[in-house]
Design an enzyme around this catalytic site. Structure first.
Site, PDB file in Angstrom:
ATOM      1  N   GLY A 211       0.844  -1.190   0.000  1.00 27.92           N
ATOM      2  CA  GLY A 211       0.000   0.000   0.000  1.00 27.92           C
ATOM      3  C   GLY A 211       0.876   1.235   0.000  1.00 27.92           C
ATOM      4  N   CYS A 212       0.479   2.234   0.729  1.00 22.76           N
ATOM      5  CA  CYS A 212       1.229   3.479   0.814  1.00 22.76           C
ATOM      6  C   CYS A 212       2.598   3.228   1.433  1.00 22.76           C
ATOM      7  CB  CYS A 212       0.451   4.481   1.661  1.00 22.76           C
ATOM      8  SG  CYS A 212       1.341   6.032   1.924  1.00 22.76           S
TER       9      CYS A 212
END
EC number: 1.8.4.11
Length: 175
Positions: free
Chosen positions: A9-10
């Site tokens: 993800g981030c």
């Protein structure tokens, strides 16, 4: 030192977790797995470059094993959601292990298979396991993001729970 490149993800989230792990010497946010050379963050987040947001982790294998790193990786994000982590949606947020040698590939594939067979997750693991390609460092303002902006809402709502989970499950591995 050895290195592994991970997408969960981030990159701000996974950076903050691995910065706290014994044996990890450095964590650098960047991009891998796309088709554009030296992509800027503003293009990667559109999902049009094919890159994943990743961190490149340099670690001391005498202190922390690749098995331990992958255990933390799989337990601090949701590896069953395709191209998504929470509110972050798109191929740039995919779950990915970019291995740098055959041993890392073997361990990642075996671990993924073991997790799927265990039934720990309700859905199959969709983590991509791919040979590492060119790593493109993100702009400097993305480095050390959580540590420099702990009061930002994203840090409080999304990153802090991951750090809390790491501390709860792996307190003995914390720096």
């Amino acid at each position: 030192m050895e290195k592994i490149t991970l997408g969960a993800g981030c990159f701000w989230c996974i950076e903050a977790v691995f910065q706290r792990m014994k044996g990890v010497e450095s964590v650098k946010s960047g991009f891998m797995g796309g088709t554009v050379k030296n992509p800027p963050y503003r293009e990667v987040v559109t999902g049009t470059t094919g890159h994943a947001e990743v961190v490149q982790i340099k670690y001391d294998p005498d202190v922390v094993s690749i098995e331990e790193i992958l255990e933390v990786f799989w337990n601090t994000h949701d590896p069953t959601t395709l191209n998504r982590q929470g509110y972050d949606v798109g191929t740039q947020y995919r779950s990915a292990v970019f291995y740098h040698n055959e041993y890392q590939k073997k361990v990642a594939e075996a671990y993924k298979e073991q997790l799927d067979a265990s039934g720990i997750f309700d859905n199959p693991i969709v983590t991509e396991i791919t040979e590492a390609g060119e790593f493109y460092p993100a702009e400097a303002e993305h480095d050390n993001f959580y540590n420099e902006h702990p009061d930002q809402p994203y840090c409080n709502v999304v990153i802090q729970p991951k750090i809390d989970k790491f501390n709860r499950l792996y307190g003995d591995k914390a720096k």
